[in-house]
Design a protein around this motif. Structure first.
Motif, PDB file in Angstrom:
ATOM      1  N   ASN A 120       0.849  -1.187   0.000  1.00  0.00           N
ATOM      2  CA  ASN A 120       0.000   0.000   0.000  1.00  0.00           C
ATOM      3  C   ASN A 120       0.887   1.241   0.000  1.00  0.00           C
ATOM      4  OD1 ASN A 120      -1.654   2.279   1.171  1.00  0.00           O
ATOM      5  ND2 ASN A 120      -3.234   0.700   1.053  1.00  0.00           N
ATOM      6  N   TRP A 121       0.991   1.898  -1.161  1.00  0.00           N
ATOM      7  CA  TRP A 121       1.898   3.033  -1.298  1.00  0.00           C
ATOM      8  C   TRP A 121       1.481   4.233  -0.449  1.00  0.00           C
ATOM      9  CZ3 TRP A 121       6.569   2.525  -2.983  1.00  0.00           C
ATOM     10  CH2 TRP A 121       6.886   1.583  -3.956  1.00  0.00           C
ATOM     11  N   ALA A 122       0.186   4.508  -0.380  1.00  0.00           N
ATOM     12  CA  ALA A 122      -0.272   5.665   0.383  1.00  0.00           C
ATOM     13  C   ALA A 122       0.059   5.505   1.865  1.00  0.00           C
ATOM     14  CB  ALA A 122      -1.772   5.863   0.194  1.00  0.00           C
ATOM     15  N   SER A 158       1.539   6.279  -5.150  1.00  0.00           N
ATOM     16  CA  SER A 158       0.161   6.079  -4.696  1.00  0.00           C
ATOM     17  C   SER A 158      -0.847   6.757  -5.609  1.00  0.00           C
ATOM     18  CB  SER A 158      -0.009   6.617  -3.272  1.00  0.00           C
ATOM     19  OG  SER A 158      -0.100   8.042  -3.261  1.00  0.00           O
TER      20      SER A 158
END
Length: 328
Positions: A120-122, A158
């Motif tokens: 999960n980039w965010a 993200s």
């Protein structure tokens, strides 16, 4: 029934220190339970400070991380990794808020590992941002900037302009602390541009709190942190900080309490003594009401400047700050 007199030590010790068992198998509803508790704890932390909930969050971490040992579908496992990463972020942030910097860093490191495992980039960008904020708070802007630069990579991956803007405005603060005015101004321009381009209707879990109010607050914080700031820049900082209170309203009391000492000090540096003292008094009152070591720390530069103002009102507020810091 009579009431016997007892020593406080009879009651302050915990009855047990056991961790409750977890199910042998879990599904998405179990992960949703972790997510809901994390959201609830985040709200308590934001409103009342880390001292109101840190130990409860740490206990929830101890129980929830056991869920990784149970049987579950792969889709559930990925959601659990992300949920646990977010829970560790809240545990780290509440620890940071209490001045437990080493403990906070350990939670953030685990959160980073979990967010990467959950792909999960965010959330990864959020964790790197929290690690940066810790280092900015303790006066290590160079280290903080490196975390933000890594966070910028994750933020761009993200696809969230909200996250990119958040990273940029904090990069501006780091540059300001190192007296890099040009880099600070470039980062502030990009932060504003990214937020302007963002879609308020875009679903987002991270950064949930970020908007115009936070952008104004962080812009003013960065501008006021520049050692070589002239009166024009300080006046811009004052206006941005004032806008942040209008934008936020009463929704984020700790964030407002963190901004108040900076606004008061900016007023005093500009020679707005009456306004500065009024806000300094409100900053001290807010610090007394919210259980946050970060807020108390933010009062130190203000207290130092109040000594130079040297009016009766200024010295009274300075004495109040010194007493609060001595008791914390």
């Amino acid at each position: 029934m009579g009431v016997a007199e007892t020593d406080a030590s009879t009651f302050w010790q915990p009855i047990d220190q056991y961790v409750a068992p977890v199910p042998d198998k879990i599904g998405t509803s179990d992960v949703a339970h972790v997510e809901a508790l994390t959201d609830a704890m985040r709200l308590v932390d934001d409103k009342h400070g880390g001292g109101a909930c840190r130990d409860a969050i740490a206990a929830q971490v101890r129980w929830s991380q056991q869920l990784l040992t149970t049987q579950m579908a792969e889709v559930t496992r990925k959601r659990l990794l992300i949920a646990l990463a977010d829970l560790h972020v809240v545990a780290g942030w509440s620890s940071f808020d209490l001045g437990m910097h080493t403990v906070a860093a350990s939670y953030f490191k685990r959160a980073l590992d979990l967010s990467r495992a959950g792909d999960n980039w965010a959330l990864t960008a959020t964790v790197l941002y929290t690690m940066a904020r810790l280092h900015l708070h303790i006066g290590m802007p160079g280290v903080g900037l490196r975390f933000l630069q890594l966070g910028q990579i994750a933020a761009q991956s993200s696809g969230s302009p909200f996250m990119v803007s958040l990273i940029c405005v904090n990069e501006a603060w780091a540059h300001a602390m190192m007296d890099n005015r040009r880099q600070m101004e470039q980062s502030l321009v990009r932060a504003a541009d990214e937020l302007h381009a963002a879609d308020d209707n875009q679903p987002r879990r991270w950064p949930r709190f970020y908007g115009q109010g936070e952008l104004h607050a962080m812009t003013g914080t960065a501008q006021s942190a520049l050692p070589s700031a002239d009166d024009a820049l300080l006046d811009s900082a004052r206006q941005n900080l004032e806008h942040s209170f209008t934008e936020r309203g009463d929704e984020h009391p700790r964030s407002s309490a963190l901004a108040l000492p900076i606004l008061a000090l900016t007023d005093l540096r500009l020679g707005n003594i009456d306004a500065g003292l009024d806000r300094a008094g409100r900053a001290l009152s807010a610090a007394r009401q919210i259980n946050s070591a970060r807020i108390v720390d933010r009062l130190t530069p203000l207290a130092n400047h109040l000594g130079a103002v040297a009016t009766t009102g200024a010295l009274d507020i300075q004495a109040g700050i010194n007493a609060l810091q001595g008791a914390s």
